[in-house]
Design a protein around this motif. Sequence first.
Motif: not given
Length: 386
Positions: A223-235, A301-313
């Motif tokens: 797709x054209x432009x930026x994909x927020x879902x891929x930003x989250x998946x990369x995170x 989105x859910x997975x990135x937030x959960x992973x960062x919560x566990x990695x950073x506290x």
Amino acid sequence: MLAFAAGSRLERGFGHLGRDGTVNTGRGPELWINARMTYVFSLASLLGVPGAADLARHGIETLGGPFEDRAHGGWWSALDGDGRPMGDTKSCYDHAFVVLAAATAAVAGVPAADGLLDRALAVHAERFWDEGRGLCVEQWSGDWSRAEDYRGANGCMHTVEAYLVAADATCDPVWRGRALRIAEHLVDRVARAHAWRVVEHFDADWRPLPEHHRDRPADPFRPYGATPGHGLEWARLLVHLHAAHERAGDPPPGWLLEAARGLFDRAAADADGGRAGFPYTTDWSGVPVVDQRFHWVHCEAVLAADALARATGEERYADLAARWWSFTVDHLVEPDGSWLHELGPDLAPAALTWPGKPDAYHALNALLLPSLPLAPSAAVALAASR
């Protein structure tokens, strides 16, 4: 969800499920769907789900059967109704999922998966991995004589995922090293330079193509432009990569968690995360272009937030994970356990880009990964827990 997904089984592999759970007979089996479903049922077999081991075996047999090009090597992107190859291209995206499926099935003990993994890694290393650049070639002709001039971040992103699983399945750290090199270029250099928006499209020399597919903004893969879902998946993948280094006893590069935070915060800000779901794409200033809501974006989105919560506290990530999960359950999960793949801006079911419900891969990850460690990969963690 798994019971619904099992309805995709065909004589050869897995088909494209419609919204009602029947297979769309107008579409032949596609490689990416077959590899993803093999991954899904391999994990399900490790969970002890009845019938899953047979479905995983069926997937491996199909990937190692009609999909595999025995003359030139690699895998065809699709089959017709009679099981004959369709098209004349071989893509990094598809082949990354073959690696993911084979590695997961090998850990699950699926017959013939080990040999398939060996062949898949050999093809990926020879044809798609560019050692000089530390990135992947996007697509070849069927006989490997011509490479497409286009380069893409999406195939590279899924290669990172596949290589992390392959590193765990083979105990060979070379794959983790290559995953890191891909992330270094596409995230630490390019996304950082673009305010943490992931640049998706490049020419053959890896120069960004910011206007690529402006005339096809809702393309399912480019797709054209930026994909927020891929930003989250990369995170999420950066957090897994950080954890994989720690588990291996290698000091993880300091930029990994910094970049994961940057990608996450940018995607959440651009998407106004969770209030009415995440749009598919935005322009380069963060304004939505395709305002459809896709299930895979909300899973990530859910997975990135959960992973960062566990990695950073940090509690803010856990709060967002809970908030976004509530949206997902309220709007995307159906009473039969299946997931709507697309909503319109009004949050009603839609099919502009994703008709039907062909993909259980993102949904299974969203349901399973928060209950597993950040490293090793899901299959190895489940096998160890048994």
